[in-house]
Write a protein that holds these residues in place. Sequence first.
Motif, mmCIF file in Angstrom:
data_model
loop_
_atom_site.group_PDB
_atom_site.id
_atom_site.type_symbol
_atom_site.label_atom_id
_atom_site.label_comp_id
_atom_site.label_asym_id
_atom_site.label_seq_id
_atom_site.Cartn_x
_atom_site.Cartn_y
_atom_site.Cartn_z
ATOM 1 N N LEU A 84 -5.668 -5.664 2.481
ATOM 2 C CA LEU A 84 -5.338 -5.277 1.037
ATOM 3 C C LEU A 84 -4.000 -4.943 1.019
ATOM 4 O O LEU A 84 -3.602 -5.167 -0.256
ATOM 5 N N GLN A 128 -8.052 -4.240 6.547
ATOM 6 C CA GLN A 128 -8.770 -5.384 5.742
ATOM 7 C C GLN A 128 -8.147 -6.274 4.927
ATOM 8 O O GLN A 128 -8.693 -6.849 4.011
ATOM 9 N N LEU A 175 0.790 -1.134 -0.037
ATOM 10 C CA LEU A 175 -0.047 0.056 0.128
ATOM 11 C C LEU A 175 1.030 1.363 -0.068
ATOM 12 O O LEU A 175 1.622 1.321 0.713
ATOM 13 N N ALA A 204 -7.052 0.258 5.231
ATOM 14 C CA ALA A 204 -6.778 -0.490 3.975
ATOM 15 C C ALA A 204 -5.916 -1.784 4.561
ATOM 16 O O ALA A 204 -6.190 -3.044 4.139
#
Length: 316
Positions: free
Chosen positions: A248, A246, A205, A243
């Motif tokens: 990701l 979750q 990310l 994020a």
Amino acid sequence: MRTPLPSTQALACLEAAARHQSYTRAAQELSLTQGAVSRQIIALEELLGVPLFRRTRHGVALTDAGRHYARQAARWLLELRQGTLELMARQGAGGSVALATVPTFATRWLLPRLPQLARHHPDITVHFDVRTRPFLFAETAFDAALFAGTAVQVGNWPGVHAHWLMHEDIVPVCSPQLLARAASREPGRAWQPVAPPAIAGLPLLQQSTRPLGWQQWFAAAGVAAPRALDGPRLELFSMLATAAAQGLGVALIPPLLIEQELARGELVIACAAAPQRERSYYLVTPEQPATPALERFTHWLIAAARGADTSGADLA
């Protein structure tokens, strides 16, 4: 000879007409007639000796001088409204601090500690607004700023004092489920960190305001990571934290901004490599003498920060 001062009514008409590019719509907003707005603008132009608007087929348009003066008028009126409301709310007691701040640090670290400030200084009110880059205090209504940056960046900020608060330690974090898959472990063993090369194989990310963050992290760890710039870009640490929780991907975030997620087990530190320390948090104040409220807030904030990080020094 007295300096000419425009009336607040004239400035309000200018500001509204500048926003709407219309005397009629400004009049509707201010509950005046169109003629009253026009007369206020004409009187202001006569006082200044400069045309502020020019007539067009569709109404009026600002001149260059009018555009510049309207921006100033908008700021003056905002400061006047804020100061009036503050005085009315406090009835002359105590004081306030208008604070420009980087958003996630204010939300995740400072706001949870404000009850401590209220216990020690119940007469101080802190107002928050978001600013992420240096600015000139003389052009704003801010009393101070919370800034995240390097010593060089702070040193290049003109006309300020900078009080060092704490280091910004950056570490890779992710959901325990993602870490478990990366290490081929059972979920119950997911809290055990992996080596830096394993991080390179996980989805990353990216923080849009620090686009080279992962590239720098892998370089410091001595790891080749061809995909260091890949992955979705998010602007705020709070977005990255959500994020990552979750599943990701892995995000580079200071642990002090995700204390609750770490405590609840929603996020875990993915790698035991030493944290990066390129930036720090500073309280930045103008060079001129501080108000009593700002002085007390500064002392309290520095003491609160020392409880989180006991190293560092003030910069002048």
